[in-house]
Design a protein around this motif. Structure first.
Motif, mmCIF file in Angstrom:
data_model
loop_
_atom_site.group_PDB
_atom_site.id
_atom_site.type_symbol
_atom_site.label_atom_id
_atom_site.label_comp_id
_atom_site.label_asym_id
_atom_site.label_seq_id
_atom_site.Cartn_x
_atom_site.Cartn_y
_atom_site.Cartn_z
ATOM 1 N N TYR A 1 0.847 -1.186 0.000
ATOM 2 C CA TYR A 1 0.000 0.000 0.000
ATOM 3 C C TYR A 1 0.884 1.238 0.000
ATOM 4 O O TYR A 1 1.874 1.312 0.733
ATOM 5 N N PHE A 2 0.529 2.217 -0.851
ATOM 6 C CA PHE A 2 1.315 3.452 -0.923
ATOM 7 C C PHE A 2 0.432 4.584 -1.420
ATOM 8 O O PHE A 2 -0.622 4.372 -2.014
ATOM 9 N N SER A 3 0.895 5.787 -1.149
ATOM 10 C CA SER A 3 0.243 7.002 -1.641
ATOM 11 C C SER A 3 1.172 7.637 -2.659
ATOM 12 O O SER A 3 2.398 7.518 -2.551
ATOM 13 N N ILE A 4 0.572 8.305 -3.625
ATOM 14 C CA ILE A 4 1.384 8.988 -4.629
ATOM 15 C C ILE A 4 0.723 10.314 -4.978
ATOM 16 O O ILE A 4 -0.507 10.423 -5.000
ATOM 17 N N VAL B 1 8.753 3.024 -11.722
ATOM 18 C CA VAL B 1 8.415 3.895 -10.599
ATOM 19 C C VAL B 1 8.908 3.205 -9.328
ATOM 20 O O VAL B 1 8.762 1.990 -9.191
ATOM 21 N N VAL B 2 9.483 3.986 -8.434
ATOM 22 C CA VAL B 2 9.880 3.460 -7.124
ATOM 23 C C VAL B 2 9.083 4.224 -6.076
ATOM 24 O O VAL B 2 9.082 5.451 -6.067
ATOM 25 N N VAL B 3 8.386 3.481 -5.228
ATOM 26 C CA VAL B 3 7.586 4.093 -4.167
ATOM 27 C C VAL B 3 7.986 3.488 -2.823
ATOM 28 O O VAL B 3 8.537 2.391 -2.763
ATOM 29 N N ARG B 4 7.708 4.223 -1.772
ATOM 30 C CA ARG B 4 7.885 3.697 -0.421
ATOM 31 C C ARG B 4 6.489 3.389 0.114
ATOM 32 O O ARG B 4 5.622 4.245 0.145
ATOM 33 N N THR B 5 6.293 2.150 0.523
ATOM 34 C CA THR B 5 4.979 1.715 0.992
ATOM 35 C C THR B 5 4.704 2.253 2.395
ATOM 36 O O THR B 5 5.614 2.757 3.073
ATOM 37 N N THR B 6 3.471 2.090 2.822
ATOM 38 C CA THR B 6 3.104 2.507 4.175
ATOM 39 C C THR B 6 3.839 1.675 5.215
ATOM 40 O O THR B 6 3.976 2.091 6.364
ATOM 41 N N GLN B 7 4.341 0.498 4.817
ATOM 42 C CA GLN B 7 5.126 -0.357 5.713
ATOM 43 C C GLN B 7 6.609 0.033 5.712
ATOM 44 O O GLN B 7 7.414 -0.575 6.413
ATOM 45 N N GLY B 8 6.982 1.037 4.875
ATOM 46 C CA GLY B 8 8.356 1.510 4.829
ATOM 47 C C GLY B 8 9.250 0.759 3.856
ATOM 48 O O GLY B 8 10.461 0.956 3.845
ATOM 49 N N VAL B 9 8.671 -0.069 3.003
ATOM 50 C CA VAL B 9 9.434 -0.866 2.038
ATOM 51 C C VAL B 9 9.470 -0.136 0.698
ATOM 52 O O VAL B 9 8.451 0.400 0.249
ATOM 53 N N LYS B 10 10.638 -0.090 0.045
ATOM 54 C CA LYS B 10 10.735 0.461 -1.304
ATOM 55 C C LYS B 10 10.337 -0.611 -2.303
ATOM 56 O O LYS B 10 10.831 -1.734 -2.244
ATOM 57 N N VAL B 11 9.431 -0.248 -3.212
ATOM 58 C CA VAL B 11 8.943 -1.177 -4.223
ATOM 59 C C VAL B 11 9.062 -0.513 -5.590
ATOM 60 O O VAL B 11 8.739 0.671 -5.745
ATOM 61 N N GLN B 12 9.513 -1.271 -6.566
ATOM 62 C CA GLN B 12 9.655 -0.785 -7.937
ATOM 63 C C GLN B 12 8.719 -1.571 -8.842
ATOM 64 O O GLN B 12 8.600 -2.783 -8.709
ATOM 65 N N PHE B 13 8.052 -0.854 -9.759
ATOM 66 C CA PHE B 13 7.181 -1.520 -10.723
ATOM 67 C C PHE B 13 7.117 -0.682 -12.010
ATOM 68 O O PHE B 13 7.439 0.506 -11.992
ATOM 69 N N PRO B 14 6.709 -1.290 -13.113
ATOM 70 C CA PRO B 14 6.660 -0.568 -14.391
ATOM 71 C C PRO B 14 5.661 0.597 -14.362
ATOM 72 O O PRO B 14 4.511 0.432 -13.952
ATOM 73 N N ALA B 15 6.115 1.751 -14.811
ATOM 74 C CA ALA B 15 5.300 2.966 -14.800
ATOM 75 C C ALA B 15 4.062 2.843 -15.674
ATOM 76 O O ALA B 15 3.070 3.530 -15.435
ATOM 77 N N ILE B 16 4.081 1.980 -16.652
ATOM 78 C CA ILE B 16 2.944 1.818 -17.561
ATOM 79 C C ILE B 16 1.653 1.497 -16.799
ATOM 80 O O ILE B 16 0.564 1.858 -17.230
ATOM 81 N N HIS B 17 1.776 0.869 -15.647
ATOM 82 C CA HIS B 17 0.596 0.498 -14.865
ATOM 83 C C HIS B 17 -0.091 1.696 -14.216
ATOM 84 O O HIS B 17 -1.234 1.582 -13.769
#
Length: 71
Positions: free
Chosen positions: A4-7, A25-41
């Motif tokens: 879960y994350f906010s952007i 895209v790299v985001v930091r989740t509400t749990q504090g974990v960095k997650v990377q996924f394709p920006a196309i999504h």
């Protein structure tokens, strides 16, 4: 696994992602974990003002399953 994350990003800031110049895209989740996924999504969530909201990224064995907007 659910992440879960906010952007909040303006349309202009997202332009390189939308054009494919920047692939991930790299985001930091509400749990504090960095997650990377394709920006196309994120493309389907772009409005004239950009992308804003809370999201849930679903993965299985570190592979993308889905991305949904919560708010």
């Amino acid at each position: 696994m659910n992440y879960y994350f906010s952007i909040k990003i303006t349309a202009n800031e997202f332009l390189p992602y939308y054009q494919g110049t920047v692939q991930n895209v790299v985001v930091r989740t509400t749990q504090g974990v960095k997650v990377q996924f394709p920006a196309i999504h994120l493309r389907k969530y772009v409005t004239a003002s950009g992308i804003q909201g809370d999201f849930c990224l679903q993965t299985q064995q570190n592979k993308f399953l889905s991305l949904s907007k919560l708010k």
